[in-house]
Scaffold this motif. Structure first.
Motif, PDB file in Angstrom:
ATOM      1  N   SER A   1       0.841  -1.201   0.000  1.00  0.00           N
ATOM      2  CA  SER A   1       0.000   0.000   0.000  1.00  0.00           C
ATOM      3  C   SER A   1       0.871   1.244   0.000  1.00  0.00           C
ATOM      4  O   SER A   1       2.050   1.206   0.348  1.00  0.00           O
ATOM      5  CB  SER A   1      -0.904  -0.002   1.237  1.00  0.00           C
ATOM      6  N   GLU A   2       0.282   2.375  -0.381  1.00  0.00           N
ATOM      7  CA  GLU A   2       1.004   3.656  -0.369  1.00  0.00           C
ATOM      8  C   GLU A   2       1.498   3.978   1.037  1.00  0.00           C
ATOM      9  O   GLU A   2       2.607   4.460   1.218  1.00  0.00           O
ATOM     10  CB  GLU A   2       0.104   4.784  -0.883  1.00  0.00           C
ATOM     11  N   GLY A   3       0.665   3.705   2.039  1.00  0.00           N
ATOM     12  CA  GLY A   3       1.064   3.965   3.425  1.00  0.00           C
ATOM     13  C   GLY A   3       2.267   3.137   3.827  1.00  0.00           C
ATOM     14  O   GLY A   3       3.180   3.630   4.479  1.00  0.00           O
ATOM     15  N   ASP A   4       2.265   1.859   3.416  1.00  0.00           N
ATOM     16  CA  ASP A   4       3.397   0.992   3.723  1.00  0.00           C
ATOM     17  C   ASP A   4       4.655   1.464   2.997  1.00  0.00           C
ATOM     18  O   ASP A   4       5.757   1.403   3.546  1.00  0.00           O
ATOM     19  CB  ASP A   4       3.102  -0.454   3.343  1.00  0.00           C
ATOM     20  N   LEU A   5       4.520   1.940   1.751  1.00  0.00           N
ATOM     21  CA  LEU A   5       5.685   2.428   1.019  1.00  0.00           C
ATOM     22  C   LEU A   5       6.284   3.654   1.699  1.00  0.00           C
ATOM     23  O   LEU A   5       7.506   3.777   1.820  1.00  0.00           O
ATOM     24  CB  LEU A   5       5.311   2.752  -0.432  1.00  0.00           C
ATOM     25  N   THR A   6       5.409   4.546   2.163  1.00  0.00           N
ATOM     26  CA  THR A   6       5.890   5.735   2.872  1.00  0.00           C
ATOM     27  C   THR A   6       6.585   5.331   4.160  1.00  0.00           C
ATOM     28  O   THR A   6       7.680   5.819   4.471  1.00  0.00           O
ATOM     29  CB  THR A   6       4.716   6.685   3.162  1.00  0.00           C
ATOM     30  N   GLU A   7       5.976   4.424   4.906  1.00  0.00           N
ATOM     31  CA  GLU A   7       6.589   3.933   6.149  1.00  0.00           C
ATOM     32  C   GLU A   7       7.927   3.261   5.855  1.00  0.00           C
ATOM     33  O   GLU A   7       8.881   3.422   6.624  1.00  0.00           O
ATOM     34  CB  GLU A   7       5.673   2.935   6.849  1.00  0.00           C
ATOM     35  N   PHE A   8       7.993   2.505   4.754  1.00  0.00           N
ATOM     36  CA  PHE A   8       9.236   1.839   4.378  1.00  0.00           C
ATOM     37  C   PHE A   8      10.351   2.857   4.145  1.00  0.00           C
ATOM     38  O   PHE A   8      11.461   2.701   4.650  1.00  0.00           O
ATOM     39  CB  PHE A   8       9.013   0.980   3.135  1.00  0.00           C
ATOM     40  N   GLN A   9      10.051   3.917   3.402  1.00  0.00           N
ATOM     41  CA  GLN A   9      11.070   4.919   3.114  1.00  0.00           C
ATOM     42  C   GLN A   9      11.558   5.598   4.394  1.00  0.00           C
ATOM     43  O   GLN A   9      12.759   5.814   4.575  1.00  0.00           O
ATOM     44  CB  GLN A   9      10.530   5.958   2.133  1.00  0.00           C
ATOM     45  N   ILE A  10      10.642   5.892   5.287  1.00  0.00           N
ATOM     46  CA  ILE A  10      11.018   6.544   6.541  1.00  0.00           C
ATOM     47  C   ILE A  10      11.803   5.576   7.423  1.00  0.00           C
ATOM     48  O   ILE A  10      12.836   5.937   7.999  1.00  0.00           O
ATOM     49  CB  ILE A  10       9.767   7.086   7.257  1.00  0.00           C
ATOM     50  N   ALA A  11      11.329   4.336   7.522  1.00  0.00           N
ATOM     51  CA  ALA A  11      12.032   3.336   8.337  1.00  0.00           C
ATOM     52  C   ALA A  11      13.424   3.057   7.770  1.00  0.00           C
ATOM     53  O   ALA A  11      14.384   2.880   8.527  1.00  0.00           O
ATOM     54  CB  ALA A  11      11.215   2.042   8.422  1.00  0.00           C
ATOM     55  N   LEU A  12      13.553   3.053   6.444  1.00  0.00           N
ATOM     56  CA  LEU A  12      14.855   2.840   5.815  1.00  0.00           C
ATOM     57  C   LEU A  12      15.795   3.990   6.156  1.00  0.00           C
ATOM     58  O   LEU A  12      16.950   3.768   6.523  1.00  0.00           O
ATOM     59  CB  LEU A  12      14.702   2.700   4.298  1.00  0.00           C
ATOM     60  N   GLN A  13      15.294   5.209   6.064  1.00  0.00           N
ATOM     61  CA  GLN A  13      16.122   6.364   6.409  1.00  0.00           C
ATOM     62  C   GLN A  13      16.580   6.280   7.869  1.00  0.00           C
ATOM     63  O   GLN A  13      17.752   6.495   8.172  1.00  0.00           O
ATOM     64  CB  GLN A  13      15.349   7.667   6.186  1.00  0.00           C
ATOM     65  N   GLN A  14      15.672   5.919   8.757  1.00  0.00           N
ATOM     66  CA  GLN A  14      16.023   5.813  10.176  1.00  0.00           C
ATOM     67  C   GLN A  14      17.042   4.700  10.415  1.00  0.00           C
ATOM     68  O   GLN A  14      17.975   4.867  11.196  1.00  0.00           O
ATOM     69  CB  GLN A  14      14.772   5.568  11.014  1.00  0.00           C
ATOM     70  N   GLU A  15      16.880   3.582   9.739  1.00  0.00           N
ATOM     71  CA  GLU A  15      17.815   2.473   9.898  1.00  0.00           C
ATOM     72  C   GLU A  15      19.200   2.845   9.359  1.00  0.00           C
ATOM     73  O   GLU A  15      20.219   2.520   9.969  1.00  0.00           O
ATOM     74  CB  GLU A  15      17.288   1.214   9.202  1.00  0.00           C
ATOM     75  N   LEU A  16      19.248   3.543   8.229  1.00  0.00           N
ATOM     76  CA  LEU A  16      20.528   3.967   7.671  1.00  0.00           C
ATOM     77  C   LEU A  16      21.219   4.970   8.593  1.00  0.00           C
ATOM     78  O   LEU A  16      22.438   4.934   8.755  1.00  0.00           O
ATOM     79  CB  LEU A  16      20.337   4.536   6.269  1.00  0.00           C
ATOM     80  N   GLN A  17      20.442   5.870   9.187  1.00  0.00           N
ATOM     81  CA  GLN A  17      21.028   6.819  10.129  1.00  0.00           C
ATOM     82  C   GLN A  17      21.530   6.086  11.380  1.00  0.00           C
ATOM     83  O   GLN A  17      22.608   6.364  11.883  1.00  0.00           O
ATOM     84  CB  GLN A  17      20.008   7.889  10.530  1.00  0.00           C
TER      85      GLN A  17
END
Length: 169
Positions: A147-163
């Motif tokens: 879903s679009e919501g999951d994709l947005t959450e994925f991008q944010i979670a990925l950014q947080q994990e990379l940081q």
């Protein structure tokens, strides 16, 4: 990439008008000559604390009454999944999106890993040398589309994990 205050104000105005990330990316290139990847634009919007307007409602074929399947255990050698904080309050199915980074990157990828979406479906992801983020289906997911919501959450979670891992400032 540093933007001037005028450019930041213009990005804010575009987002408030309801433009999506790809539209902002195009306008930055057309009006300011700034060629940014989609991910860079996403990070810029996050850094400016801007909220994207959700133009889509729930998909008619989405079954929101189903409880999400439990997240699969991380593959041997993977880091523990990082759940997206606060997502439980926002998503009807529990909103758990978790991201892992591979210790050994996929061939041709700068970064790679896996993501488990709120409905329990897992896909692999990779970031290539040009900054393009791609989702790679697994044999058990077929033609699954998150879903679009999951994709947005994925991008944010990925950014947080990379940081968190020190791979992003």
């Amino acid at each position: 990439m540093d933007l001037t205050n005028e450019q930041k104000a213009q990005v804010s105005a575009w987002i408030s008008e309801g433009l999506g990330l790809s539209d902002v990316q195009k306008r930055l290139a057309e009006e300011f000559g700034l060629n940014m990847t989609f991910m860079e634009v996403r990070f810029l919007v996050d850094d400016l604390d801007l909220e994207l307007k959700d133009k889509s409602g729930p998909r008619p074929d989405a079954d929101l009454s189903r409880a999400p399947a439990p997240a699969p255990a991380a593959a041997p050698g993977d880091d523990e999944p990082l759940p997206f904080p606060g997502a439980e309050d926002d998503m009807p199915g529990g909103g758990q999106v978790s991201v892992t980074l591979d210790k050994i990157q996929r061939p041709g990828a700068v970064l790679s890993g896996s993501v488990t979406f709120s409905d329990g479906k897992t896909m692999d992801w990779q970031l290539d040398q040009t900054g393009r983020l791609g989702l790679i289906p697994r044999s058990d997911t077929g033609d699954y589309r998150p879903s679009e919501g999951d994709l947005t959450e994925f991008q944010i979670a990925l950014q947080q994990e990379l940081q968190r891992s020190g791979r992003l400032p």
